[in-house]
Each structure stands twice: as C-alpha cells, then as structure tokens.
Design an enzyme around this catalytic site. Sequence first.
Site, PDB file in Angstrom:
ATOM      1  CB  CYS A 110      -0.943   0.004   1.205  1.00 31.89           C
ATOM      2  SG  CYS A 110      -0.101  -0.063   2.795  1.00 31.89           S
TER       3      CYS A 110
ATOM      4  NE  ARG B 267       8.249   0.237   0.675  1.00 27.01           N
ATOM      5  CZ  ARG B 267       9.078   1.246   0.889  1.00 27.01           C
ATOM      6  NH1 ARG B 267       9.937   1.597  -0.058  1.00 27.01           N
ATOM      7  NH2 ARG B 267       9.088   1.886   2.033  1.00 27.01           N
TER       8      ARG B 267
END
Length: 423
Positions: free
Chosen positions: A55, A57
């Site tokens: 969420c 990267r």
Amino acid sequence: MAVWALGLNHTTAPLDLRGRFAFALDQIAPTLQSLRRTVGSQGHPPVEAAILSTCNRTEIYCAAEHPALEHTVGWLAESGGVSPALLRSHAYTLSDDQAARHAFRVAAGLDSMVLGEAQILGQMKDAVRAAETAGALGTTLNQLFQRSFAVAKEVRTTTEIGAHSISMAAAAVRLASQLFEDLRETRVLFVGAGEMIDLAVTHFAARAPKKIAIANRTLERGESLAGRFGGEAMRLADLPGRLAEFDIVISCTASTLPLIGLGAVERALKARRHRPMFMVDLAVPRDIEPEVRQLEDIYLYTVDDLAHVVRQGEASRQAAVAQAETIIDAGVRSFMHWMDQRANVPLIQQLQAQTDEWRQAELARARKLLARGDDVDAVLEALSRGLTQKLLHGALAELHAGDAEARQQTAAAVSRLFLRKER
C-alpha cells in the site's frame, strides 16, 4: 553484472498515482513476464526481476549483464498509463550499491511510513517467492534478497529500531478513539480478510467493541477471521445494504475499483440520521471513493493521512537508526564484494575447463604408454612435464612478445602468479 531498482513510495508519489502501479500477488507472474519480454526485446540478455508492491510502495528490482534502467522506466510508465516524464518526477532510480542499500533499508523497516515496522519484511519475502515461482529470480537477485533478510534480522535483534513502533492499525484505533468516547459502544466493519485487516481486527478487538463484522469476497475466509474474534462474516454483495449498521469501517482489499461508493455512504448516513461514521481506507488503489470525504459526518482517512500519527515517537529511536545504518553499510560492502567476485566467474570457468582438457589429454597419453608396458616412473615424469609445459606455455610466450614495457608488465604478473612462496 548490473543491479538496478525503480520505485515510488509514500514519500515520492501521491496515493492515486501509487494506485496505478499496484500489483496484486496473483498478477506478479504475468507482470514479470511482460517486463522481462519488454526489456529483453531491446537486445539485452535475460533479465532477473522481482516486484514489491504494497500500500505504500511499488518497487522493481532487476539484474542483468548490462543495465536497462531506461527501458524499465518506459515499461512501468506504460503499464500505469502515464508518461515516462511523469513517472520519473515521482520515482527513484538506483543502481548497484545504492540499489542494494535501498533493498536492505526497506527490509529493515528504515524506509517505511512506520519506522521499524516488521510487516514489510514479510511482504518482501512474498515478492521474492512470487518472482521465484515465475522463474524470474536468478543468482544475483536471490543473493541480494537473502542478504537483505539477513541484514533485517540483525537490525531487529541488535537494535531498538522496532521499539514502541506504532502500526497503521494502531494509528486507526487511536484516531477512532478521538471521535468516539467509548469504542466499546461502537460497531466495526472490516472489508477484506488479508494480513492488514487481520492486524486491524486484532487491534480493535482489544478494545472490545459491541460488534465486529468481516465482509469478504470469499465468505469462507471471512468466516475464519471472524470466528477468531467472535464476529460475523458477510458477503461483499451485502455491504451496501448493511453499511448503516456500522460506526467504524476499515477497508483493505486488492480490488482495482472502489467497493464503497458515494451513493452507498449517502444512503447509510441518511439511515443513521447523520450519526458520524469513521472510515479508514488502507487499500491502494482505493476501496472507498475519495468523494466520500466531502460528506458531513464522515471522517475518512487514507494510508497517507495516518502518516503523522505513526511517525510520533520516531525521534526517540534515532540512535537505533544510526546503529541500523552501520549494519546496512557492512551488508552493502559485503554484497558488492560478492558482485565483484561474480564478474570473474566466466574466466574462472574457462580456466577450469582448459586445465581439465589438458589434464585429460595427458592422462590419456599416459594410459597408452602404460598399456604398452613403458616404465611407470618414466610415464609419470612425462605426465608431469607435459602438464607443466601446457600451463607455462602461454606465460612464456607472452614474456617474449610485445615491447619492453609490455614484457615488463607481463613479467610482474607472471612473478605474482607463479613465484608465490607458500607461507
């Protein structure tokens, strides 16, 4: 051999842009195949590749005989439907030792929104397994990641980097407590049943809310999670009609489209007579339409909104960060030394093959001489002389070739290689 990394994360790119480059685990294999085909079509040898997508990267790690960073940028930009220029303005590109350093820092939790959090290490291991299953993980990347895991373990066992770390789930509980006076009087709905939701349920369950429900696409998995906390499982299809029952909604799925729309939330608010709702969207791409934030009585937070909460207390851990960086520096030096050694592997293999060919030839000649009855000592003498002549032939020829300066350099090299005294 070259190693490079391309990525964008919570510090370089906004949430909606990161959502364009989010890959679910079941998408990784075909995505890696596409990447390797695209880079390979540019005339490069086969590329090793792995994709880490969370969420916060999306990062691509590659290794090949020659770097192909620009082709990698072009491929990722096309996959996300943006221009390479836009991607570059929000991405970071790293090569060789810097790529290794970044991987080590990510694994150790030094590059996370939550400093020192441990979840990223499991996500990185999942990414490596997915790349291995897809046949995209070669010797170099495997070595890079295995060393990343070893460094992360050393950092966590010898420093206080993870002490008092506030997780995303704990931050959500803290924010909810600011809106609701007593969480024991709230009804909490969790959308999804993955690792992040599991962690969130654990944190909220500790506050003993009045009701817990899990909405998931697969009812069986939802029932399994709900059963651990005495909660109820429901189907995603039932979500719009039951949204009004809940004071708190925490969502994190792998859906590529929002699951909770503006209309559904408006109807829920009307049914609740505008009693406030606290909503946290931990998904990338979003599970909850961003327009929901504009509604009165709705308190919607995304992963980026939680950043200032999870960063509290980091100052007290800066000494641990310095210790961790020292461990990482040593890991990077060790990996680059291994890479330098790997560069000589083809030459070593050629030398071994050549000397083995000479050995087999001399053995075959010796066996023939022995078979016809020649003296054993004479055969052994000829065998040793033949091997010695073959080994020295190239060096002796070079000592007699070229100009004076070239002969002097050759003499120095030959002395270094053949005249070393045993210690």
